[in-house]
Design a protein around this motif. Sequence first.
Motif, short mmCIF file in Angstrom:
data_model
loop_
_atom_site.label_atom_id
_atom_site.label_comp_id
_atom_site.label_asym_id
_atom_site.label_seq_id
_atom_site.Cartn_x
_atom_site.Cartn_y
_atom_site.Cartn_z
N ILE A 245 0.84 -1.21 0.00
CA ILE A 245 0.00 0.00 0.00
C ILE A 245 0.87 1.25 0.00
N THR A 246 1.89 1.26 0.86
CA THR A 246 2.71 2.47 0.98
C THR A 246 3.73 2.61 -0.15
N ASP A 247 4.04 1.54 -0.86
CA ASP A 247 4.94 1.64 -2.02
C ASP A 247 4.26 2.24 -3.24
N LEU A 248 2.95 2.06 -3.36
CA LEU A 248 2.27 2.37 -4.60
C LEU A 248 2.40 3.83 -5.04
N PRO A 249 2.29 4.83 -4.15
CA PRO A 249 2.47 6.21 -4.62
C PRO A 249 3.86 6.47 -5.21
N SER A 250 4.90 5.80 -4.69
CA SER A 250 6.24 5.96 -5.26
C SER A 250 6.33 5.27 -6.62
N PHE A 251 5.64 4.14 -6.76
CA PHE A 251 5.56 3.50 -8.09
C PHE A 251 4.90 4.45 -9.09
N ALA A 252 3.86 5.13 -8.64
CA ALA A 252 3.14 6.05 -9.51
C ALA A 252 4.04 7.21 -9.95
N ALA A 253 4.79 7.77 -9.01
CA ALA A 253 5.71 8.86 -9.36
C ALA A 253 6.74 8.39 -10.38
N PHE A 450 8.13 7.42 0.54
CA PHE A 450 7.62 8.51 1.38
C PHE A 450 6.30 8.17 2.05
N SER A 451 5.46 7.37 1.41
CA SER A 451 4.17 7.05 2.01
C SER A 451 4.34 6.18 3.25
N SER A 452 5.38 5.35 3.27
CA SER A 452 5.67 4.56 4.46
C SER A 452 6.07 5.46 5.62
N THR A 453 6.86 6.49 5.32
CA THR A 453 7.24 7.47 6.35
C THR A 453 6.02 8.19 6.90
N GLU A 454 5.12 8.59 6.00
CA GLU A 454 3.89 9.26 6.44
C GLU A 454 3.11 8.37 7.40
N TRP A 455 3.03 7.09 7.05
CA TRP A 455 2.29 6.13 7.88
C TRP A 455 2.88 6.08 9.29
N GLU A 456 4.21 5.89 9.36
CA GLU A 456 4.85 5.73 10.67
C GLU A 456 4.76 6.98 11.52
N LEU A 457 4.97 8.14 10.92
CA LEU A 457 4.95 9.37 11.70
C LEU A 457 3.54 9.77 12.12
N SER A 458 2.54 9.24 11.45
CA SER A 458 1.16 9.53 11.85
C SER A 458 0.60 8.47 12.79
N HIS A 459 1.41 7.46 13.13
CA HIS A 459 0.96 6.40 14.03
C HIS A 459 1.84 6.28 15.28
N MET A 460 2.53 7.35 15.65
CA MET A 460 3.45 7.23 16.78
C MET A 460 2.90 7.84 18.06
N GLY A 461 1.58 8.07 18.09
CA GLY A 461 0.94 8.47 19.34
C GLY A 461 1.07 9.94 19.66
N THR A 462 1.33 10.78 18.67
CA THR A 462 1.39 12.22 18.91
C THR A 462 0.10 12.84 18.39
N ASN A 463 -0.86 12.97 19.26
CA ASN A 463 -2.20 13.45 18.88
C ASN A 463 -2.33 14.95 19.08
N GLY A 464 -3.40 15.48 18.56
CA GLY A 464 -3.75 16.87 18.79
C GLY A 464 -2.68 17.83 18.35
N LYS A 465 -2.31 18.74 19.25
CA LYS A 465 -1.36 19.80 18.94
C LYS A 465 0.01 19.24 18.59
N LEU A 466 0.37 18.08 19.16
CA LEU A 466 1.69 17.50 18.91
C LEU A 466 1.87 17.07 17.46
N LEU A 467 0.77 16.87 16.72
CA LEU A 467 0.88 16.55 15.31
C LEU A 467 1.61 17.65 14.54
N GLN A 468 1.53 18.89 15.04
CA GLN A 468 2.16 20.03 14.38
C GLN A 468 3.67 20.02 14.57
#
Length: 503
Positions: A245-253, A450-468
């Motif tokens: 799933i996370t490889d596919l956007p890089s394949f597309a590019a 890059f999509s794999s990086t997005e996945w990991e950084l959005s799943h590391m438990g930093t909610n709310g304001k910490l997302l910024q």
Amino acid sequence: MGLTLSGPAFCQATKAPGEVKEESDQGISIPKEATAVTQHEASIGGRGIHYTATVGDLLISKEEHDQNYKPYHSVFYVAYTEDGEDAKNRPVTFLYNGGPGTASIWLEMGSVGPVRVISQSPEPTNNPPFKVVPNEYSLLDKSDLVFIDAPGTGYSRPVGKGTIKDVAGVDEDLTAFTKFIVRYITVNQRWNSPKFLFGESYGTTRSAGLSATLSNAGVQLNGIVLLSSLLNFNTGSAGLDNSYITDLPSFAATAYYHNKVANKPADVMTFIEQAREFAQGAYTKALYQGNALSAADLDRTAIQMSAFTGLSVQYLKEANLRVSAARFRKELLRDQGKILGRYDARFEAPDQNDAGEYPGFDPSSTGVTGAYVASFHDYLQRELKYTSDETYNTRGPGLYENWDWKHRGTDDDWPQAWPYVAGDLGDTIRKNPHLMVFSANGIYDLATPFSSTEWELSHMGTNGKLLQNVRYGYYPAGHMVYLNVEALKEFRQDLAHFYNDAQ
């Protein structure tokens, strides 16, 4: 805004502060900490800079509180520090490449150091003599820079009773780097300076782990730059579909770049966003069904997938909709008798034959390695006036072969079989909500998509304001973003804003 280097004003070998033994009871000599120092001038960011280049080594001790100071490794570094600045206010950045087991010549000679190698990316770089030029995109106007060769790589060596196995592992490496950074800021009186980490590839694995180990050592970081990230080594395990799933956007590019896409949108980022939506929607739903996927849905998904990847519908169906990055590199230009680069899929080259499932080599690696290695040796000797009787190991002998992949995360009762360090970074941000992270990504990178990086950084438990706390940059380049000069220019602009905001 050109950058010019003056000749060295002086060169000296000096012993760094701190008492060290000159030999061990094992008969293996422990060298004195020595430095070669030269003075230079540059014009960066619209202002003139006088700076000192220090090439040297620091000894790290195996026992944290050993008063006899028993070093077990000597760690090689090259530091660039602006003259006349107050160390309390002047940031210092620690930079390193990955591997694991790779020296840091790539970042030093290509990214934000005071000079850079000219390559012909995405074509193979021509033969010597190679060209090294002042780097107008250096970060020296924003921060002092300390490039570190991981223990066992470059000129870093075991000393005393030390062995390669002492540093060959996820946690062993984190321990050694923590010791080096603590020793560097102690010897150079930088404890109160703003501090940054800058890692590439496995260096991002290291940075995420160091965020926790340095915090435990009392070192509070201002910011971390993650270039081409790898934060979770578990995603490609058998039976898991997340990497597809996370490889596919890089394949597309990549398919977009190589003109394997019909009815191309006006720009690649628009096409990437469409691929993201497909990957996270219809494609994820199809993979979730596994062998229960109907023939009609298989056909429908393969047709959609073909439009994004440039691979034939029949090939995708035969692959059960699951194509690894390696197979994609072999298949996309098979009709032209070419394979693609892993680190940078813009690179292409003929393979030994057109059959088989996997490429025989990585043209994005072989296309630049010779230029970087030769240029670094020449620069070190001619400009920085450093010579050594030792062999400079771009890859540390015995490191990867002996690497212990187990990792004990911040909240783990038992070691992880494969490292998951995004959790360490998330834990550090929760404890230090001022820590900022910049994630830089090449859209043609098939080694760390890059999509794999997005996945990991959005799943590391930093909610709310910490997302910024986490920012992203996307560049028309591969793993080594800086090989594309236009991408490097944009990357440097983004880094300037990041450093301003993280202090």
